[in-house]
Scaffold this motif. Structure first.
Motif, PDB file in Angstrom:
ATOM      1  N   MET A 145       0.678  -1.056  -0.032  1.00  0.00           N
ATOM      2  CA  MET A 145      -0.061   0.156  -0.318  1.00  0.00           C
ATOM      3  C   MET A 145       0.766   1.189   0.344  1.00  0.00           C
ATOM      4  O   MET A 145       1.761   1.306   0.600  1.00  0.00           O
ATOM      5  CB  MET A 145      -1.159   0.086   1.150  1.00  0.00           C
ATOM      6  CG  MET A 145      -2.145  -1.454   1.370  1.00  0.00           C
ATOM      7  SD  MET A 145      -3.338  -1.124   3.411  1.00  0.00           S
ATOM      8  CE  MET A 145      -4.105  -0.091   2.211  1.00  0.00           C
ATOM      9  N   GLY A 146       0.848   2.327  -1.166  1.00  0.00           N
ATOM     10  CA  GLY A 146       1.858   3.603  -1.126  1.00  0.00           C
ATOM     11  C   GLY A 146       0.436   4.313  -1.439  1.00  0.00           C
ATOM     12  O   GLY A 146      -0.837   4.827  -1.438  1.00  0.00           O
ATOM     13  N   TYR A 147       1.162   5.720  -1.754  1.00  0.00           N
ATOM     14  CA  TYR A 147       0.668   6.891  -2.285  1.00  0.00           C
ATOM     15  C   TYR A 147      -0.069   6.858  -3.462  1.00  0.00           C
ATOM     16  O   TYR A 147      -0.577   7.211  -3.829  1.00  0.00           O
ATOM     17  CB  TYR A 147       2.273   8.024  -1.744  1.00  0.00           C
ATOM     18  CG  TYR A 147       1.381   9.722  -1.476  1.00  0.00           C
ATOM     19  CD1 TYR A 147       0.044  10.426  -1.564  1.00  0.00           C
ATOM     20  CD2 TYR A 147       1.717  10.532  -2.723  1.00  0.00           C
ATOM     21  CE1 TYR A 147      -0.753  11.097  -1.871  1.00  0.00           C
ATOM     22  CE2 TYR A 147       1.723  11.422  -2.911  1.00  0.00           C
ATOM     23  CZ  TYR A 147       0.000  11.863  -3.132  1.00  0.00           C
ATOM     24  OH  TYR A 147      -0.111  13.609  -2.662  1.00  0.00           O
ATOM     25  N   MET A 148       1.311   6.552  -4.555  1.00  0.00           N
ATOM     26  CA  MET A 148       1.308   6.286  -6.181  1.00  0.00           C
ATOM     27  C   MET A 148       1.374   5.319  -5.958  1.00  0.00           C
ATOM     28  O   MET A 148       2.557   4.825  -5.735  1.00  0.00           O
ATOM     29  CB  MET A 148       2.245   6.997  -6.627  1.00  0.00           C
ATOM     30  CG  MET A 148       1.573   8.677  -6.009  1.00  0.00           C
ATOM     31  SD  MET A 148       2.669  10.369  -7.708  1.00  0.00           S
ATOM     32  CE  MET A 148       4.339   9.351  -6.926  1.00  0.00           C
ATOM     33  N   THR A 149       1.040   4.277  -6.526  1.00  0.00           N
ATOM     34  CA  THR A 149       0.860   3.289  -7.451  1.00  0.00           C
ATOM     35  C   THR A 149       1.791   2.837  -8.164  1.00  0.00           C
ATOM     36  O   THR A 149       2.958   1.815  -7.426  1.00  0.00           O
ATOM     37  CB  THR A 149      -0.332   2.747  -8.453  1.00  0.00           C
ATOM     38  OG1 THR A 149      -1.716   2.877  -7.603  1.00  0.00           O
ATOM     39  CG2 THR A 149      -0.588   1.489  -8.581  1.00  0.00           C
TER      40      THR A 149
END
Length: 470
Positions: free
Chosen positions: A79-83
């Motif tokens: 899971m992150g900010y930008m794929t």
């Protein structure tokens, strides 16, 4: 005083392999069925066979080291900010850790979708990334709250913005979610720092495999307190062969094709890419500038995943490519592939089955190589500046060496094994695959041992591999 240098034990899902070395030479090799009910029983059976072969009462080695693929790998969601950024970082983290990335989600996805993915996969590990150090905090905090809301029970590796990690740990702690804090895997926009996250996940991998009956006994025997994921060991060996050591020159660009019963793994190492500076490397999302890169085709294999091969190319298509036109033989081939899922230990027993295995191997390798490599663009894209004829993705045209690893290669004559790889490379199409590589075969299935030994002595490991491929 110990008589031998290294005893290497690899516990696979089907077979347990043991290799014994002295002065970088292979002294003995045994293979016994993996005993799922108590894995150490299979190890003991192989050890007794090795003792009989050598006429020894007991095998003693200075180093006893181990790898395992028996656990199948931890299920991981990133899971992150930008794929795109999270995808790059997650792949680097998972490379040698024993984890399999099943899904990547980010703040670009709706919150309800992220929760749905977590509940559907129920991962063993959640890699929680997002934000450079002292940059964005909101994505890390939001995703932590969604993990709590999902009620999944995996371990969260907090690997995002260092300034937000305490807040995230507090959220997860209140939600009774197990978590580990590690340094940010992307502390600045051009830099990846994956070592600590990778080690944290590897520790969880070891915890999982030691739940298997008998593996705790093995841990008391091994001399470095590590059980390396087998694919990670193969990748480490590939890197060692490509780059070499201070004393030994490497082979240069290398591809390793590891063809198994369930998966087809492709490893490629391009040492020259280490010389790129941060600006030239950029915020890499695609794989063309990674020194080491591994792809795992989980639906392409010789036994459990035989039908996966036919899902990509139909039996008729496979026969057509090989110039075969026999409807009765075609039906037998289809039935053979269906049977392999139920009898994964089956060994081809006649010329017909031998042919079927060859067709499966060549097809699986060709598909996996083309998925791993880049391609020549056939269309123009004015937005990205791509023009027809431009190479896109990982360029493997200058790779000097391809190494075949796996049961089908080690149980056939070397020239027959080489022909599988040569045939898989015949129809390159627009793929950026090697032009005229030297093909080597890991006849004794030793490549992974070089990766394991390299943790102790890189020069010894390099000599083991050189002796194998001389």
């Amino acid at each position: 005083m110990e008589k031998y240098d290294y005893l290497i034990i690899d516990i696979g899902s089907t077979y347990t392999k043991q290799r014994l070395f002295k002065d970088a030479e292979l002294i003995a090799t045994v293979q016994s069925p993996t005993t799922i009910e108590n894995i150490y029983q299979g190890i003991q059976a192989g050890r007794r066979e090795m003792e009989d072969i050598l006429g020894e009462e007991k095998i003693e080695a200075r180093h006893v080291l181990s790898s395992s693929s028996a656990a199948g790998g931890l299920r991981m969601v990133a899971m992150g900010y930008m794929t795109r950024v999270t995808a790059k970082a997650a792949k680097e983290v998972a490379m040698n850790s024993g984890a399999k990335i099943l899904e990547i989600v980010s703040n670009e996805n709706p919150p309800e979708y992220r929760i749905e993915i977590l509940r559907e996969i129920d991962p063993d590990i959640i890699l929680l990334a997002g934000g450079t150090d002292f940059g964005d905090e909101s994505s890390l905090i939001e995703n932590a709250a969604l993990i709590v809301e999902s009620k999944v029970k995996g371990v969260v590796v907090i690997a995002g913005n260092i300034n937000a990690q305490d807040k995230v740990a507090e959220i997860l702690g209140k939600g009774q979610v197990a978590h580990i804090k590690v340094p940010n895997i992307m502390p600045t926009i051009h830099k990846l720092r994956v070592k600590e996250a990778r080690e944290a996940i590897h520790r969880e991998f070891i915890k999982q495999i030691t739940k298997a009956q008998g593996l705790s006994i093995l841990q008391q025997e091994i001399t470095n307190d590590l059980v390396v994921p087998t694919p990670g060991a193969v990748l480490m060996a590939s890197e060692l062969l490509a780059k070499g050591t201070y004393l030994e020159k490497g082979l240069g660009e290398v591809i390793v094709v590891d063809l198994g019963g369930a998966t087809t793994d492709i490893h490629s190492v391009i040492p020259s890419l280490e010389d790129l500076d941060d600006e030239e490397r950029g915020l890499i999302v695609s794989n063309e500038k990674q020194v080491s890169y591994r792809t795992v085709e989980g639906n392409l294999g010789m036994r459990i995943s035989a039908m996966g091969v036919l899902d990509v190319i139909s039996p008729k298509g496979i026969f057509h490519k090989k110039g075969l036109d026999d409807s009765e033989l075609l039906e037998e081939f289809l039935q053979y592939c269906k049977n392999m899922e139920k009898t994964p230990r089956h060994i081809a027993s006649n010329q017909k089955e031998y042919l079927f295995d060859t067709l499966l191997a060549e097809t699986a390798v060709e598909i996996a190589l083309k998925r791993h490599a880049g391609y020549i663009s056939t269309v123009a894209d004015p937005v990205t500046g791509i023009m027809p004829g431009m190479p896109i993705g990982r360029d493997l045209r200058n790779v000097q060496t391809i190494i075949g690893v796996g049961g089908i290669f080690s149980h056939r004559e070397p020239e027959e094994s080489k022909s599988i790889l040569k045939n898989a490379l015949k129809d390159k199409g627009i793929s950026l695959l090697p032009n005229k590589p030297e093909i080597l075969i890991d006849e004794n299935y030793l490549l992974y041992t070089g990766g394991i030994i390299s943790q102790i002595d890189e020069d010894y490991a390099m000599q083991v591999l050189k002796n194998q491929f001389k």
